[in-house]
Write a protein that holds these residues in place. Structure first.
Motif, PDB file in Angstrom:
ATOM      1  N   LEU A   1       0.817  -1.204   0.000  1.00  0.00           N
ATOM      2  CA  LEU A   1       0.000   0.000   0.000  1.00  0.00           C
ATOM      3  C   LEU A   1       0.855   1.259   0.000  1.00  0.00           C
ATOM      4  O   LEU A   1       0.501   2.267  -0.598  1.00  0.00           O
ATOM      5  N   TYR A   2       1.992   1.221   0.668  1.00  0.00           N
ATOM      6  CA  TYR A   2       2.845   2.392   0.783  1.00  0.00           C
ATOM      7  C   TYR A   2       4.116   2.280  -0.063  1.00  0.00           C
ATOM      8  O   TYR A   2       5.084   2.983   0.169  1.00  0.00           O
ATOM      9  N   ALA A   3       4.095   1.424  -1.081  1.00  0.00           N
ATOM     10  CA  ALA A   3       5.301   1.191  -1.881  1.00  0.00           C
ATOM     11  C   ALA A   3       5.807   2.458  -2.562  1.00  0.00           C
ATOM     12  O   ALA A   3       7.002   2.633  -2.722  1.00  0.00           O
ATOM     13  N   GLY A   4       4.925   3.363  -2.951  1.00  0.00           N
ATOM     14  CA  GLY A   4       5.355   4.578  -3.634  1.00  0.00           C
ATOM     15  C   GLY A   4       5.434   5.793  -2.731  1.00  0.00           C
ATOM     16  O   GLY A   4       5.603   6.910  -3.212  1.00  0.00           O
TER      17      GLY A   4
ATOM     18  N   LEU B   1       7.447   9.269  -3.226  1.00  0.00           N
ATOM     19  CA  LEU B   1       7.863   9.445  -4.614  1.00  0.00           C
ATOM     20  C   LEU B   1       7.099  10.572  -5.304  1.00  0.00           C
ATOM     21  O   LEU B   1       7.569  11.124  -6.285  1.00  0.00           O
ATOM     22  N   ILE B   2       5.922  10.897  -4.802  1.00  0.00           N
ATOM     23  CA  ILE B   2       5.108  11.944  -5.395  1.00  0.00           C
ATOM     24  C   ILE B   2       5.140  13.154  -4.480  1.00  0.00           C
ATOM     25  O   ILE B   2       4.793  13.059  -3.303  1.00  0.00           O
ATOM     26  N   GLN B   3       5.556  14.288  -5.009  1.00  0.00           N
ATOM     27  CA  GLN B   3       5.614  15.515  -4.236  1.00  0.00           C
ATOM     28  C   GLN B   3       4.411  16.383  -4.590  1.00  0.00           C
ATOM     29  O   GLN B   3       4.228  16.720  -5.758  1.00  0.00           O
ATOM     30  N   PRO B   4       3.576  16.739  -3.630  1.00  0.00           N
ATOM     31  CA  PRO B   4       2.452  17.625  -3.938  1.00  0.00           C
ATOM     32  C   PRO B   4       2.971  19.029  -4.264  1.00  0.00           C
ATOM     33  O   PRO B   4       4.023  19.428  -3.776  1.00  0.00           O
ATOM     34  N   PRO B   5       2.241  19.758  -5.087  1.00  0.00           N
ATOM     35  CA  PRO B   5       2.681  21.107  -5.427  1.00  0.00           C
ATOM     36  C   PRO B   5       2.707  22.011  -4.191  1.00  0.00           C
ATOM     37  O   PRO B   5       1.918  21.835  -3.268  1.00  0.00           O
ATOM     38  N   THR B   6       3.592  22.999  -4.231  1.00  0.00           N
ATOM     39  CA  THR B   6       3.633  23.989  -3.158  1.00  0.00           C
ATOM     40  C   THR B   6       2.463  24.944  -3.347  1.00  0.00           C
ATOM     41  O   THR B   6       1.787  24.945  -4.390  1.00  0.00           O
ATOM     42  N   GLU B   7       2.225  25.791  -2.353  1.00  0.00           N
ATOM     43  CA  GLU B   7       1.123  26.749  -2.450  1.00  0.00           C
ATOM     44  C   GLU B   7       1.320  27.685  -3.642  1.00  0.00           C
ATOM     45  O   GLU B   7       0.370  27.997  -4.366  1.00  0.00           O
ATOM     46  N   GLU B   8       2.558  28.103  -3.866  1.00  0.00           N
ATOM     47  CA  GLU B   8       2.847  28.990  -4.997  1.00  0.00           C
ATOM     48  C   GLU B   8       2.549  28.288  -6.325  1.00  0.00           C
ATOM     49  O   GLU B   8       2.009  28.894  -7.260  1.00  0.00           O
TER      50      GLU B   8
END
Length: 94
Positions: free
Chosen positions: A57-60, A63-70
């Motif tokens: 379930l947590y293999a990735g 690896l994915i970075q959410p966008p910053t507020e800017e």
């Protein structure tokens, strides 16, 4: 562990690894009875501390970075500009 047929197809090696370490795997098939992959009867199951800590379930994770507020604000501005000035709602001829 319970997974979909699509997930099992895409991560077959991970499913086999989980089953080989003693974990029972249920594969849900759309409109059909589920399939079960389990160790042979009598085969000793590995305890959770013996199995690798990597959970499917947590293999990735990480690896994915959410966008910053800017970055969100810039995407919102670009999207709004496209809606108001782009081909979605072209200006009406005068």
């Amino acid at each position: 562990m319970k997974v979909s047929a699509q997930y099992a197809e895409e991560h077959f090696a991970d499913i086999l690894n989980a089953a080989s370490t003693g974990e029972e795997v249920e594969i849900a098939l759309p409109g059909k009875p589920a399939l079960f992959l389990a160790p042979r009867p009598g085969q000793q199951k590995n305890t959770p501390s013996d199995r690798p800590r990597r959970e499917l379930l947590y293999a990735g994770e990480g690896l994915i970075q959410p966008p910053t507020e800017e970055e969100w604000l810039a995407m919102d501005k670009a999207f709004t500009d496209e809606i108001l000035n782009g081909a979605i709602f072209p200006a009406k001829p005068a």
